[in-house]
Structure formats: structure tokens, C-alpha cells
Design an enzyme around this catalytic site. Structure first.
Site, short mmCIF file in Angstrom:
data_model
loop_
_atom_site.label_atom_id
_atom_site.label_comp_id
_atom_site.label_asym_id
_atom_site.label_seq_id
_atom_site.Cartn_x
_atom_site.Cartn_y
_atom_site.Cartn_z
CG HIS A 195 32.17 38.53 32.08
ND1 HIS A 195 31.43 37.76 31.22
CD2 HIS A 195 31.31 39.49 32.53
CE1 HIS A 195 30.20 38.20 31.16
NE2 HIS A 195 30.09 39.26 31.95
CB CYS B 234 29.30 42.46 33.58
SG CYS B 234 29.33 42.38 35.39
#
Length: 536
Positions: free
Chosen positions: A428, A447
Site C-alpha cells: 500500500h 504490511c
């Protein structure tokens, strides 16, 4: 696979021929067929791949007959088993097997040997294709599932192969990286045998303009490693600065041309330890899928990078931020999956692990903490914090989802790339752009954050539209959370390599930031993987 020396090859075939000559002199007469098949059937009972194979071929021999094809298979297997250390795998003691080959006399003996040779084939096939370790047993964040080959089918294919030695060599990974790592292993073993790269560089900072014995030690070690040409200079001159920078770039260090504590420690790392990293990388390469996808995304956690690979070539690359070193529950796991879609203008739903660790304790102290987060009930409605007694809940029984809506400070930035998985890991954007200026980028909760997420999106969309940039921004400018499907899913591989090669064959290293490779090496040693008892 590296070629064997001629003398070694002659030795292997001579050793195999001892058993071959005896077996040829002891053909299985018709009266002994039943004894052979009975012994074979008893030996393979309970071993599914062998039972399936021999039941299909009527319990016929593929190893122990007098024919040239049987001799070729035996010789090829013995050669392959002897060569296991070339792959960084435990050596096999074949003395007992060779003695049994030489001593075989009866149909019963041959039935037992037939089963043993097939069993050795399966063990070889497992090792060179899957490795000798189970990743998740070494580290809970190495959740990669290693593909299991159809061993019965491979044994059947081997029995039909015209070139058995080539068939066995072909079982090992065929990737260019594996071949380059094999070459690096050979070269480093030679360095270790020769005593290493010379004396260590003494403690203390070294920089351009310095002179003296420490500079000479630095120069000599870099020459031995291949980073600069021979020189008699005792000064930290321009040539030495460039050599230090080249070393730093190859080892994931800040390339400032100055030898500080971190660079000196890397330069002084013994060849033996570097060889261990290569052996670990070979094991890791065996864990990866053989078919990674003509187009795939590769994230090397230790390199803080994300790449799109098309037909073996890098077509896009960006810096990445990965999971923090501490606490351990922030480590980014290793696995492969398929990217299915991207979400533009995403909401961030706080994972339960982060809720338990960070946000719920804060909300218990102050119900208005992290006011940018919304509480969402099971009907998708926003709940007022004034109506919630936070002290009545823990992370397991907290009845709300916690959401940060789309916006300029959203933790996921403007876009996220989804390969749905049980670990809640994805790629992301991020509002914290300053982190990409840092050399070591271990700051996320697991992440992978991308420095150039828009360009990453354009490249992914380029296969399904003539105007990927226009498509992306037309959605982005609405401000609405929108899911955009990838018409063709893209495999994603999250890997962790402290030893890796470039397409031109240069060997690079990265720090073992989570300590995973140290644990893998300990496990490999326990399984019998060894380096010669020479210090380097």
C-alpha cells in the site's frame, strides 16, 4: 548444476560399476521372480509413492536387472547422491549401499535392493526439490507452503527417461538464481579452503585521506574480495573510496565511502559465514514455486524493495518499508499468493493484533483517543464512542470493527494492492513519505509500504487498458473508495534473502534483520549440512 571434474566422474562410475558387474552376473531366473516380487512388495508396503509405482508396473525391476538401462540408472543415482553437497544438502554415506550392491546374490537380495534404490531416488527427489527443512517449523513467520511433487509420477518418468543422469539433474530448481548461487557456493568454498580474505580490518573509523596499517588491511581485504585492483598505496585514496562504495552497495549499506562500525563489521565477516548465507539461500530457493508467473511481484524483505518481473526481467522497481524488527509480531511474514485487485481511496480497518497492542489500551485510558478512527457495528453503522464502555472489552470480545475512512492521512495512503490472505498483509501507499529517505526501512506493522504506489498501479493496469494513468486518476479524483479488479491475477512472492545474486552473477548480501537465516543455518547444520573445517 556445476560440472564434475573428470577424475571425480571416473571415480563415481567406477564405484557404480562394481555393483553393476555383480548384478549382471546374477540374473533373476524365472524361478526367482516370485521371491523378487515378494521381497519388493514387502519392502515398499506402506510407502504410498513406491506402492503406487510398483503396483502399476507389476513389481518389475527398474534398477537391479542386468540390462544397460538398469546399469545406467544405478550409476546416475549414485552420482546424484554423491553430488548432494554441491546443492548445499547433507552428504549421503553410500558405503553400505555399495557393499550391498556388490554382495547381492539371490532374488530376495535383489528385491530388497530394488526397494532401497527407489527409496533413495525418492529421498533425492524430495531434497533437491523441497529442501530438508519445513519453513514454519524454523520460524512462525515463514509461512510459505512448499509444493509437494508427485513422486510416484516422477519415478515412473525416470524409469522411461533415455538419459537418467540428465533427468536427475533436472529435478533441482531450474531458476537462474539457483544456478548463480551454486556457482557462488563453489567460489566461496575455494576462498574458505584458501584461508579466507586475509587479516581483519582493525577497529576504528577510516575515511578518505587516512593512511597506515589499517588502511592497508582494508585495501588488501577489498582486493581479495574482488572490489578493487591490486595497489601498493597505503593511502585512503579515490580508488579505495570507490571500492568501499561498491562493497557497501553490494551489502545493503549506505554507500558513503567511509568505513564506520557497520561497514567494518560487514567487511570483516568471514568467508565461512558468507558461505553459510549462500547455503541458506539455496534451501530457500528450493522452497519457492517453480512457476513464479511470467509476470509476478517480488518483494525481498531484506532489500526493502518491491519489483514487477516480466519474463525474468525487472520492469518496475520501488523502495519499500517492511515490518519493524521489534516486537516480533510486527515482522512481515514470507509467503506467496495472487494479487487480485487494488482499492483506490481505501479505508483502513485496524487489524485485531494492532487494535489489541495499540488502540484499545489507548481508548480505555481516553475514549476519544485516535479520534480519526470510527467504530463500526455488525450492521455497518458508525457507533458513538460515548455509548461504549471500553473497559468492558478486550481484543477478543470487542464487538466493533475499527475503521479509518479515506483521506489524506489514511494509514494506507491513496491505494492498496490486495492479495487476500489470512495474515492481513498487503502492499500500500503511505502518508509517511519521509521513511523512504532512510537506508534501513523496518517501520511498518507487517504490511509493505511502497514509495511509488501510483506508478506501481499504472504498471499493473497497463495490461488491461491503453491509458492506465488516466484510469487510475479518474477513480482517485472521485474520493470514493473503489475496488478495481486486475483482469489477470498477478502472483506475489514475499521472500527474505541475505544472499542474492544479480543477473550478471555478482553476489550480494543483506543483514539478517529478523534473525531468520541464522535459525535456518542452525537447523541445516543439525540435519548434516556441513562446511569444511577451515576458518575464513
Amino acid at each position: 548444476m556445476p560440472r564434475f571434474t573428470r577424475s571425480w566422474t571416473r571415480h563415481l562410475f567406477a564405484a557404480a560399476a562394481i555393483g553393476c558387474a555383480v548384478l549382471a552376473a546374477a540374473p533373476v531366473a524365472q524361478a526367482g521372480v516370485t521371491a523378487f516380487k515378494q521381497a519388493l512388495a514387502e519392502q515398499v508396503a506402506g510407502e504410498a509413492p513406491l506402492t503406487a509405482f510398483y503396483r502399476a508396473n507389476g513389481y518389475s525391476a527398474i534398477w537391479t536387472g542386468p540390462g544397460e538401462d538398469h546399469r545406467a540408472r544405478r550409476a546416475a543415482l549414485l552420482e546424484a547422491l554423491d553430488a548432494l553437497p554441491l546443492h548445499g544438502l547433507p552428504a549421503e554415506d553410500l558405503s553400505g549401499l555399495r557393499a550391498r550392491l556388490a554382495a547381492a546374490r539371490t532374488a530376495h537380495d535383489l528385491g530388497l535392493l530394488e526397494a532401497e534404490l527407489s527409496r533413495r531416488f525418492l529421498d533425492y527427489a524430495r531434497r533437491v526439490q523441497m529442501g530438508v527443512l519445513t519453513p514454519s517449523r524454523i520460524d512462525p513467520d515463514m509461512v510459505r507452503e512448499v509444493a509437494r511433487p508427485d513422486l510416484a509420477a516422477q519415478l515412473a518418468a525416470f524409469a522411461e527417461a533415455e538419459r537418467p543422469a540428465a533427468f536427475l539433474r533436472g529435478l533441482a530448481p531450474g531458476s537462474a538464481e539457483y544456478a548463480r548461487l551454486l556457482k557462488a557456493r563453489l567460489e566461496l568454498e575455494e576462498v574458505v579452503r584458501a584461508g579466507g580474505w586475509g587479516p581483519a580490518v582493525p577497529a576504528g573509523r577510516l575515511e578518505p585521506g587516512d593512511t597506515g596499517s589499517a588502511v592497508v588491511a582494508l585495501r588488501n581485504r577489498l582486493i581479495a574480495m574482488g572490489y578493487m585492483r591490486r595497489s601498493a598505496s597505503a593511502a585512503y585514496d579515490g580508488a579505495l573510496v570507490e571500492a568501499v562504495r561498491a562493497f557497501q552497495e553490494a551489502h545493503g549499506l549506505e554507500a558513503d565511502g567511509v568505513v564506520g562500525e557497520e561497514t567494518r563489521a560487514a567487511i570483516n565477516t568471514p568467508a565461512r559465514e558468507r558461505l553459510q548465507s549462500v547455503l541458506v539461500a539455496l534451501e530457500r530457493e528450493r522452497w519457492l514455486p517453480r512457476d513464479r508467473g511470467a509476470r509476478h511481484v517480488l518483494v525481498n524483505l531484506t532489500d526493502f524493495s518491491a519489483r514487477i518481473i516480466d519474463d525474468g526481467k525487472v520492469t518496475f522497481e520501488t523502495k519499500a518499508v517492511v515490518g519493524a524488527r521489534s516486537p516480533a509480531d510486527k515482522h512481515t511474514p514470507e509467503f506467496s499468493d495472487e494479487m487480485e485487485h487494488m482499492v483506490i481511496n481505501p479505508s483502513w480497518y485496524v487489524p485485531r493484533s494492532i487494535l489489541a497492542r495499540d488502540y484499545l489500551p489507548r481508548m480505555k485510558r481516553n475514549r476519544n483517543a485516535a479520534s480519526y478512527l470510527q467504530l463500526i457495528n455488525s450492521r455497518g453503522q458508525v457507533v458513538s464512542r460515548a455509548a461504549v464502555n471500553f473497559n468492558a472489552y478486550n481484543a477478543r470480545n470487542f464487538p466493533f470493527n475499527v475503521r479509518q475512512p479515506p483521506g489524506p492521512r489514511n494509514a494506507l495512503g491513496k491505494v492498496k494492492f490486495m492479495f487476500p490472505n489470512q495474515y492481513a498483509i498487503y502492499l500500500h501507499d503511505t502518508p509517511e513519505k519521509h521513511l523512504f529517505d532512510r537506508h534501513t526501512r523496518t517501520y511498518s506493522s507487517g504490511c509493505i509500504r511502497l514509495q511509488r504506489p501510483f506508478e506501481f498501479a499504472y504498471e499493473l493496469l497497463s495490461r488491461q487498458t491503453d491509458d492506465p494513468r488516466g484510469l487510475f486518476h479518474s477513480v482517485l479524483e472521485t474520493g470514493r473508495e473503489t475496488r478495481v479488479e486486475l483482469e489477470t491475477h498477478v502472483p506475489v512472492h514475499l521472500i527474505y534473502r541475505t544472499a542474492l545474486t544479480t543477473p550478471k552473477g555478482a553476489l550480494h548480501f543483506r543483514p539478517d534483520m529478523y534473525g531468520r537465516d541464522a535459525r535456518i543455518w542452525s537447523a541445516l547444520e543439525a540435519r548434516g549440512v556441513a562446511i569444511g573445517a577451515v576458518n575464513g
